[in-house]
Design an enzyme around this catalytic site. Structure first.
Site, mmCIF file in Angstrom:
data_model
loop_
_atom_site.group_PDB
_atom_site.id
_atom_site.type_symbol
_atom_site.label_atom_id
_atom_site.label_comp_id
_atom_site.label_asym_id
_atom_site.label_seq_id
_atom_site.Cartn_x
_atom_site.Cartn_y
_atom_site.Cartn_z
ATOM 1 N N LYS A 22 -3.168 13.996 3.169
ATOM 2 C CA LYS A 22 -2.736 12.635 3.506
ATOM 3 C C LYS A 22 -1.040 12.861 3.222
ATOM 4 O O LYS A 22 -0.331 12.578 4.217
ATOM 5 C CB LYS A 22 -2.950 11.457 2.542
ATOM 6 C CG LYS A 22 -2.619 10.005 3.062
ATOM 7 C CD LYS A 22 -3.798 9.079 2.515
ATOM 8 C CE LYS A 22 -3.599 8.549 0.783
ATOM 9 N NZ LYS A 22 -2.193 8.182 0.571
ATOM 10 N N SER A 23 -0.793 13.370 2.083
ATOM 11 C CA SER A 23 1.074 13.583 1.662
ATOM 12 C C SER A 23 1.433 14.305 2.740
ATOM 13 O O SER A 23 2.407 13.981 3.480
ATOM 14 C CB SER A 23 0.969 13.914 0.453
ATOM 15 O OG SER A 23 0.787 13.085 -0.495
ATOM 16 N N GLY A 90 1.990 3.264 0.939
ATOM 17 C CA GLY A 90 3.313 3.233 0.112
ATOM 18 C C GLY A 90 4.039 4.293 0.619
ATOM 19 O O GLY A 90 5.173 4.267 0.716
ATOM 20 N N SER A 161 7.715 10.116 -9.627
ATOM 21 C CA SER A 161 7.281 9.477 -8.109
ATOM 22 C C SER A 161 7.995 10.399 -6.991
ATOM 23 O O SER A 161 9.056 10.542 -6.791
ATOM 24 C CB SER A 161 7.633 8.136 -7.975
ATOM 25 O OG SER A 161 7.412 7.888 -6.364
ATOM 26 N N GLN A 163 7.149 9.748 -3.777
ATOM 27 C CA GLN A 163 7.711 9.073 -2.879
ATOM 28 C C GLN A 163 9.122 8.327 -3.015
ATOM 29 O O GLN A 163 9.847 8.606 -2.283
ATOM 30 C CB GLN A 163 6.941 7.683 -2.649
ATOM 31 C CG GLN A 163 5.404 8.097 -2.391
ATOM 32 C CD GLN A 163 4.525 6.962 -2.456
ATOM 33 O OE1 GLN A 163 4.963 5.687 -2.937
ATOM 34 N NE2 GLN A 163 3.367 6.961 -2.019
ATOM 35 N N ASP A 309 -3.959 10.651 -8.447
ATOM 36 C CA ASP A 309 -4.885 9.848 -7.580
ATOM 37 C C ASP A 309 -6.290 10.256 -7.898
ATOM 38 O O ASP A 309 -7.213 9.635 -7.344
ATOM 39 C CB ASP A 309 -4.553 10.408 -6.147
ATOM 40 C CG ASP A 309 -3.181 9.748 -5.722
ATOM 41 O OD1 ASP A 309 -2.637 8.707 -6.131
ATOM 42 O OD2 ASP A 309 -2.495 10.309 -4.746
ATOM 43 N N ARG A 383 -9.677 4.820 -3.147
ATOM 44 C CA ARG A 383 -10.075 5.657 -4.114
ATOM 45 C C ARG A 383 -11.039 4.881 -4.794
ATOM 46 O O ARG A 383 -11.945 5.585 -5.562
ATOM 47 C CB ARG A 383 -8.797 6.268 -5.012
ATOM 48 C CG ARG A 383 -7.934 7.215 -3.752
ATOM 49 C CD ARG A 383 -7.265 7.988 -4.454
ATOM 50 N NE ARG A 383 -5.972 8.410 -3.554
ATOM 51 C CZ ARG A 383 -5.997 9.283 -2.785
ATOM 52 N NH1 ARG A 383 -7.182 10.051 -2.521
ATOM 53 N NH2 ARG A 383 -4.865 9.449 -1.946
HETATM 54 C C1 S3P Z 1 2.304 10.556 -2.749
HETATM 55 C C2 S3P Z 1 2.663 10.276 -4.083
HETATM 56 C C3 S3P Z 1 2.081 9.604 -5.055
HETATM 57 C C4 S3P Z 1 0.451 9.473 -4.802
HETATM 58 C C5 S3P Z 1 0.392 8.926 -3.577
HETATM 59 C C6 S3P Z 1 0.940 9.775 -2.243
HETATM 60 C C7 S3P Z 1 3.195 11.140 -1.575
HETATM 61 O O1 S3P Z 1 2.795 8.564 -5.300
HETATM 62 O O2 S3P Z 1 -0.015 8.535 -5.739
HETATM 63 O O3 S3P Z 1 -1.035 8.565 -3.207
HETATM 64 O O4 S3P Z 1 2.539 11.202 -0.660
HETATM 65 O O5 S3P Z 1 4.233 11.232 -1.999
HETATM 66 P P1 S3P Z 1 4.092 8.418 -6.287
HETATM 67 O O6 S3P Z 1 4.922 9.222 -5.888
HETATM 68 O O7 S3P Z 1 4.502 6.931 -6.200
HETATM 69 O O8 S3P Z 1 3.580 8.630 -7.687
#
Ligand code: S3P
Length: 423
Positions: A22-23, A90, A161, A163, A309, A383
């Site tokens: 997904k990421s 997110g 994080s 993200q 996750d 999840r």
């Molecule tokens: C993700 C980073 C993680 C993860 C999320 C996807 C990403 O969150 O929990 O499912 O794709 O960068 P954080 O970066 O907020 O920890």
């Protein structure tokens, strides 16, 4: 769909392809859609979160054509003003804010109820320090980004994080001067890997990344690796039901493999074969065989970003181990798609296990398995629904999972895989 009753299973055994990451899918589509030219991204995840990213990039003016599991993209660097809806995702909302902060225009980003409750100051703060204008509703979505000239900063991340790191790096591309991001713990590095493949120069010094502003993105064709966070569900299901599960093409990027480190620490036997590297991402085939009940695990701050996750399903595994498992420094779990500390403790207890919530995590005591015979409401959190399904399969009486369609966010074929209808 809505409710699914999961029957108890003995010896859950499957050989399956890992669902795409997904990421990486988010990033490969988002970055290429902001690049100068055409690209193809193969093996994308067509889960709802990634579809939100695709819809947003189309709304901004990029062309994203989906043919099977391939995205054919023509990027754009001038983004149209349009309302952007990130759904449950997110990653879509936070990365887009970074991408748009230095562009010309104004955009409003909104999301569903869960996303609107998640913290956004973690991105509005660093972007404001760079001179950006991102207006929030008291730290929450909807967010309005007014694109403006940014300048580089040194940003010491208060939370681990990926993200946040990614949002700042994307904003830094269009800023004057150099931006330095200092991580408190290393987080997944898919953004850096992909940006470098797209011609961006990033320098690293210990836990700091530096990026010089004024760099543009060249399109890159990539094939998306499998998602270890999705593979975790069938793998743990095999372990707790006494089966043999093989998942092919699992992403083994070391910033993501905390699950395997936990398997090592509890004494679970697993094999990794067919290891290869493509587009800077390592992949391999992972096979688990139930090897009796291992000891409990203890996980904290350092490993947390590498398995954040996977905690709900690891908590299910903990019910079958021979001693107590302790999870600490997991505050971030409280601000995921749901409060996953509270939800995981609720799940374990509903199935007859023993779990206590603590200030920053939980303690799970061995219960020699799970009774089941219950109904679990995952409150729309994909999840949690999949972790409940694994608990139900491994329990004596099975269990009902409500709102089962939420798995579409990250693992659209999950129920078919569980039923043995998909390989
Ligand atoms: C993700 C980073 C993680 C993860 C999320 C996807 C990403 O969150 O929990 O499912 O794709 O960068 P954080 O970066 O907020 O920890």
């Amino acid at each position: 769909m809505s409710d699914v009753f999961v029957q108890p299973v003995r010896g859950f055994s499957r050989t399956i392809e890992c669902p795409p990451d997904k990421s990486i899918t988010h990033r490969a589509i988002l970055f290429n859609a902001a690049a100068n030219g055409k690209s193809e991204v193969k093996g994308i995840l067509t889960g709802e979160d990634c579809l939100s990213t695709i819809d947003c990039m189309r709304a901004l003016g990029a062309t994203v054509e989906i043919v099977g599991n391939t995205a054919r993209i023509t990027g754009t660097q001038r983004f149209r003003s349009a309302p952007l809806y990130a759904g449950n995702s997110g990653t879509t909302m936070r990365l887009l804010c970074g991408l748009l902060a230095a562009k010309q225009g104004e955009w409003t980003l909104s999301g569903d109820e869960s996303l609107s409750a998640r913290p956004m100051r973690r991105i509005t703060h660093p972007l404001e320090q760079m001179g950006g204008m991102v207006l929030s509703q008291n730290g929450h979505a909807p967010l309005t980004v007014r694109g403006t000239q940014l300048h580089g900063i040194r940003y010491e991340m208060p939370v681990a994080s990926a993200q946040v790191k990614s949002a700042v790096l994307l904003a830094a591309l269009g800023a004057y001067g150099t931006t330095q991001v200092v991580e408190c713990e290393p987080t997944r590095n898919h953004t850096e890997i992909l940006l470098e493949q797209m011609g961006v120069r990033i320098s690293r010094e210990q836990n700091a990344l530096s990026l010089q502003g004024g760099q543009s993105l060249s399109p890159v064709c990539v094939t998306v690796a499998g998602d270890i966070s999705s593979a975790a569900f069938p793998l743990v299901c095999g372990l707790v039901t006494g089966g043999v599960v093989t998942v092919k093409n699992v992403g083994l990027n070391p910033t993501r493999t905390g699950l395997l480190e936990v398997f090592d620490s509890v004494g679970v036997a697993y094999e990794v074969s067919d290891v290869r590297t493509s587009g800077g991402e390592k992949t391999g085939t992972v096979t688990v065989k139930n090897s009796g009940h291992g000891r409990g695990f203890s996980i904290g701050k350092q490993i947390m970003p590498r398995l954040i996750d996977e905690i709900p399903v690891l908590a299910v595994l903990a019910c079958f181990l021979g001693s107590e498992s302790v999870i600490t420094d997991a505050h971030e779990l409280k601000v995921k798609e749901s409060n996953r500390i509270a939800a995981t403790v609720r799940l374990i207890r509903a199935f007859g296990g023993i779990a206590e919530e603590t200030e920053s995590g939980m303690v799970i005591s061995p219960s020699g398995g799970l009774q089941g015979g219950c109904t679990f409401h995952p409150a729309g959190d994909h999840r949690m629904a999949m972790a409940a399904a694994v608990a139900a399969a491994a329990s004596k009486q099975g269990g009902r999972v409500c709102g089962a369609e939420c798995v579409r966010v990250s693992y659209p074929d999950f129920w078919q895989m569980l039923a043995g209808e998909r390989t």
